[in-house]
Design a protein around this motif. Structure first.
Motif, PDB file in Angstrom:
ATOM      1  N   GLY A  60       0.803  -1.194  -0.183  1.00  0.00           N
ATOM      2  CA  GLY A  60       0.294   0.097   0.150  1.00  0.00           C
ATOM      3  C   GLY A  60       0.664   1.370   0.127  1.00  0.00           C
ATOM      4  N   LEU A  61       2.050   0.999   0.401  1.00  0.00           N
ATOM      5  CA  LEU A  61       3.104   2.247   0.546  1.00  0.00           C
ATOM      6  C   LEU A  61       3.349   2.693  -0.688  1.00  0.00           C
ATOM      7  CD1 LEU A  61       3.971   3.834   2.800  1.00  0.00           C
ATOM      8  CD2 LEU A  61       6.173   2.644   2.662  1.00  0.00           C
ATOM      9  N   GLN A  62       3.270   2.036  -1.749  1.00  0.00           N
ATOM     10  CA  GLN A  62       3.401   2.404  -3.199  1.00  0.00           C
ATOM     11  C   GLN A  62       2.333   3.189  -3.691  1.00  0.00           C
ATOM     12  OE1 GLN A  62       4.436  -2.038  -4.044  1.00  0.00           O
ATOM     13  NE2 GLN A  62       5.285  -1.136  -5.756  1.00  0.00           N
ATOM     14  N   ILE A  74      -6.318  13.647  -2.077  1.00  0.00           N
ATOM     15  CA  ILE A  74      -7.077  12.553  -1.641  1.00  0.00           C
ATOM     16  C   ILE A  74      -6.346  11.971  -0.248  1.00  0.00           C
ATOM     17  CG2 ILE A  74      -7.465  10.151  -2.372  1.00  0.00           C
ATOM     18  CD1 ILE A  74      -7.189  11.135  -5.342  1.00  0.00           C
ATOM     19  N   ALA A  75      -7.609  11.669   0.628  1.00  0.00           N
ATOM     20  CA  ALA A  75      -7.380  11.022   2.029  1.00  0.00           C
ATOM     21  C   ALA A  75      -7.051   9.771   1.922  1.00  0.00           C
ATOM     22  CB  ALA A  75      -8.326  11.465   3.014  1.00  0.00           C
ATOM     23  N   PHE A  76      -6.251   9.131   2.799  1.00  0.00           N
ATOM     24  CA  PHE A  76      -6.132   7.671   2.986  1.00  0.00           C
ATOM     25  C   PHE A  76      -6.328   7.134   4.433  1.00  0.00           C
ATOM     26  CE2 PHE A  76      -3.988   8.512  -0.762  1.00  0.00           C
ATOM     27  CZ  PHE A  76      -3.686   7.319  -1.571  1.00  0.00           C
ATOM     28  N   VAL A  77      -7.206   6.209   4.516  1.00  0.00           N
ATOM     29  CA  VAL A  77      -7.568   5.468   5.802  1.00  0.00           C
ATOM     30  C   VAL A  77      -6.814   4.005   5.383  1.00  0.00           C
ATOM     31  CG1 VAL A  77      -9.012   4.595   7.316  1.00  0.00           C
ATOM     32  CG2 VAL A  77      -9.385   6.754   6.197  1.00  0.00           C
ATOM     33  N   VAL A  78      -5.787   3.736   6.154  1.00  0.00           N
ATOM     34  CA  VAL A  78      -4.899   2.434   6.233  1.00  0.00           C
ATOM     35  C   VAL A  78      -5.780   1.562   7.038  1.00  0.00           C
ATOM     36  CG1 VAL A  78      -2.700   1.199   6.432  1.00  0.00           C
ATOM     37  CG2 VAL A  78      -2.875   3.456   5.640  1.00  0.00           C
ATOM     38  N   PHE A  79      -6.203   0.150   6.548  1.00  0.00           N
ATOM     39  CA  PHE A  79      -6.946  -0.646   7.186  1.00  0.00           C
ATOM     40  C   PHE A  79      -6.309  -2.279   6.878  1.00  0.00           C
ATOM     41  CE2 PHE A  79     -11.163  -2.875   7.167  1.00  0.00           C
ATOM     42  CZ  PHE A  79     -11.352  -3.043   8.544  1.00  0.00           C
ATOM     43  N   ARG A  88       2.327   1.621  11.512  1.00  0.00           N
ATOM     44  CA  ARG A  88       1.664   2.614  11.940  1.00  0.00           C
ATOM     45  C   ARG A  88       2.384   3.880  11.625  1.00  0.00           C
ATOM     46  NH1 ARG A  88      -3.330   1.859  14.701  1.00  0.00           N
ATOM     47  NH2 ARG A  88      -3.604   0.011  15.224  1.00  0.00           N
ATOM     48  N   LYS A  89       3.763   3.873  12.288  1.00  0.00           N
ATOM     49  CA  LYS A  89       4.407   5.207  12.110  1.00  0.00           C
ATOM     50  C   LYS A  89       4.761   5.468  10.664  1.00  0.00           C
ATOM     51  CE  LYS A  89       8.753   7.048  13.819  1.00  0.00           C
ATOM     52  NZ  LYS A  89      10.086   6.648  14.621  1.00  0.00           N
ATOM     53  N   ARG A  90       5.157   4.344   9.860  1.00  0.00           N
ATOM     54  CA  ARG A  90       5.519   4.676   8.475  1.00  0.00           C
ATOM     55  C   ARG A  90       4.218   5.264   7.585  1.00  0.00           C
ATOM     56  NH1 ARG A  90       8.532   0.120   5.911  1.00  0.00           N
ATOM     57  NH2 ARG A  90      10.277   1.114   6.749  1.00  0.00           N
ATOM     58  N   TYR A  91       3.105   4.496   7.546  1.00  0.00           N
ATOM     59  CA  TYR A  91       1.968   5.142   6.732  1.00  0.00           C
ATOM     60  C   TYR A  91       1.586   6.395   7.241  1.00  0.00           C
ATOM     61  CZ  TYR A  91       1.553   0.985   4.072  1.00  0.00           C
ATOM     62  OH  TYR A  91       1.945  -0.080   3.139  1.00  0.00           O
ATOM     63  N   LEU A  92       1.285   6.486   8.544  1.00  0.00           N
ATOM     64  CA  LEU A  92       0.938   8.068   9.167  1.00  0.00           C
ATOM     65  C   LEU A  92       2.034   9.215   8.921  1.00  0.00           C
ATOM     66  CD1 LEU A  92      -0.498   7.021  12.419  1.00  0.00           C
ATOM     67  CD2 LEU A  92      -1.683   7.492  10.585  1.00  0.00           C
ATOM     68  N   GLY A  93       3.371   8.627   8.808  1.00  0.00           N
ATOM     69  CA  GLY A  93       4.469   9.414   8.397  1.00  0.00           C
ATOM     70  C   GLY A  93       4.346   9.942   7.030  1.00  0.00           C
ATOM     71  N   GLU A  94       3.973   9.085   6.097  1.00  0.00           N
ATOM     72  CA  GLU A  94       3.768   9.380   4.683  1.00  0.00           C
ATOM     73  C   GLU A  94       2.389   9.997   4.386  1.00  0.00           C
ATOM     74  OE1 GLU A  94       5.732   8.718   2.422  1.00  0.00           O
ATOM     75  OE2 GLU A  94       7.278   7.524   2.896  1.00  0.00           O
ATOM     76  N   GLY A  95       1.574  10.485   5.356  1.00  0.00           N
ATOM     77  CA  GLY A  95       0.462  11.103   5.032  1.00  0.00           C
ATOM     78  C   GLY A  95      -0.948  10.439   5.044  1.00  0.00           C
TER      79      GLY A  95
END
Length: 121
Positions: A60-62, A74-79, A88-95
């Motif tokens: 998902g990071l790609q 565009i907003a992202f909710v990682v699930f 968590r830290k990586r994805y929230l850090g990427e926006g």
């Protein structure tokens, strides 16, 4: 509100789509690979993307990085089931706006999508 689902599990996509439909949210696209997700998101221009960490043939990071580069509104909710602190830290850090664990926070997804949509555009 327009929502795009990027998850490698058709069962999860169906379940999430059914949950969102109860709140008048339109699922405008679905994909299970990073490339199909990126193309679908850019074409559909959703308000929010529900994104899994592990996609078919990639992550998902790609998707998050590629889309935010071209469409930062565009907003992202990682699930994801991969909900360890490092993810968590990586994805929230990427926006990403939110990061939810599928196993313990499934019932919070609709609210998280609603909240994330207020941060877009």
């Amino acid at each position: 509100m327009k929502v795009f689902l990027a998850d490698d599990s058709a069962m999860i996509r169906d379940r999430v789509a059914a949950m969102l439909a109860t709140r008048a949210m339109d699922v405008v696209g679905e994909a299970e690979t990073p490339q199909a997700s990126i193309e679908g998101i850019l074409a559909a221009q959703p308000d929010v993307v529900v994104l899994d960490v592990q996609l078919e043939g990639g992550t998902g990071l790609q998707v998050l990085r590629a889309v935010r580069e071209q469409e930062p509104g565009i907003a992202f909710v990682v699930f994801s089931n991969n909900a360890g602190p490092a993810y968590r830290k990586r994805y929230l850090g990427e926006g990403a706006e939110r990061f939810l664990d599928k196993t313990t926070e499934f019932d919070q997804l609709v609210t998280a999508v609603e909240l994330a949509s207020h941060h877009t555009h």
